[in-house]
Design a protein around this motif. Structure first.
Motif, mmCIF file in Angstrom:
data_model
loop_
_atom_site.group_PDB
_atom_site.id
_atom_site.type_symbol
_atom_site.label_atom_id
_atom_site.label_comp_id
_atom_site.label_asym_id
_atom_site.label_seq_id
_atom_site.Cartn_x
_atom_site.Cartn_y
_atom_site.Cartn_z
ATOM 1 N N ALA A 1 43.234 52.411 59.407
ATOM 2 C CA ALA A 1 44.858 53.174 58.795
ATOM 3 C C ALA A 1 45.582 52.221 58.058
ATOM 4 N N ASP A 2 45.787 50.996 59.267
ATOM 5 C CA ASP A 2 46.187 49.687 59.412
ATOM 6 C C ASP A 2 45.333 48.551 58.597
ATOM 7 N N SER A 3 44.688 48.947 58.457
ATOM 8 C CA SER A 3 43.649 47.773 57.341
ATOM 9 C C SER A 3 44.249 46.718 56.229
ATOM 10 N N GLU A 4 44.234 45.953 56.319
ATOM 11 C CA GLU A 4 44.678 45.351 54.184
ATOM 12 C C GLU A 4 43.172 44.910 53.990
ATOM 13 N N ASP A 5 42.270 45.529 53.765
ATOM 14 C CA ASP A 5 40.684 45.127 53.591
ATOM 15 C C ASP A 5 40.193 46.276 52.000
ATOM 16 N N PRO A 6 41.092 46.349 51.434
ATOM 17 C CA PRO A 6 40.746 47.168 49.843
ATOM 18 C C PRO A 6 39.890 47.464 49.971
ATOM 19 N N VAL A 7 39.416 48.238 48.877
ATOM 20 C CA VAL A 7 38.071 49.367 48.299
ATOM 21 C C VAL A 7 37.752 50.209 47.669
ATOM 22 N N GLU A 8 37.699 49.783 46.225
ATOM 23 C CA GLU A 8 37.875 51.037 44.673
ATOM 24 C C GLU A 8 36.836 51.499 45.231
ATOM 25 N N CYS A 9 37.101 52.866 44.719
ATOM 26 C CA CYS A 9 35.491 53.419 44.475
ATOM 27 C C CYS A 9 35.203 53.972 43.176
#
Length: 144
Positions: A9-17
């Motif tokens: 939840a604290d990740s800064e690695d985004p992903v787009e669906c």
């Protein structure tokens, strides 16, 4: 919900669906061993997400059912945050990559939290702030 972060939840690695079913099948294979989260950097609730393969509507992320969770709506879901909600994470990653490629120090600290301005910190900053240096007035030659 179209954006999530990877692994925690604290990740800064985004992903787009992906929005279409054929792309979602490829996406699922690519991220088979990863988990998706409604991340803090997205303004989310820190809950785990799952992907939803849809043929009659847009594919999307959805919160995993948690029987022990308090039934409160996530701000991202009710606030209408969409694809653009992870823009700052993509920009931060691109800036850090650019800084690293130009051997610019501080690339890993991009976006680091700024300490709170306590009275002691304000006083120290005031003492260490350089004062402006008065500039000499230019001499304008007069008529001779």
């Amino acid at each position: 919900m179209q954006t999530a972060v990877l692994d925690t939840a604290d990740s800064e690695d985004p992903v787009e669906c992906p929005t279409e079913a054929p792309e979602m099948l490829i996406f699922r294979r690519e991220y088979l061993e990863r988990t998706f989260w409604c991340g803090t950097w997205l303004g989310g609730c820190c809950g785990e997400l799952t992907d939803r393969l849809c043929t009659d509507k847009v594919c999307h992320f959805a919160h995993k059912a948690d029987p022990d969770a308090v039934d409160s709506p996530c701000r991202r879901r009710s606030g209408g945050a969409g694809i653009g909600s992870a823009d700052h994470l993509y920009i931060k990653a691109a800036l850090a990559d650019w800084m690293a490629s130009h051997n610019t120090p501080g690339g890993s600290g991009v976006g680091a939290p700024v300490p709170a301005a306590t009275p002691r910190r304000r006083a120290a900053a005031k003492r260490s702030t350089p004062q402006p240096v008065p500039l000499a007035r230019p001499r304008i030659p007069g008529p001779s």
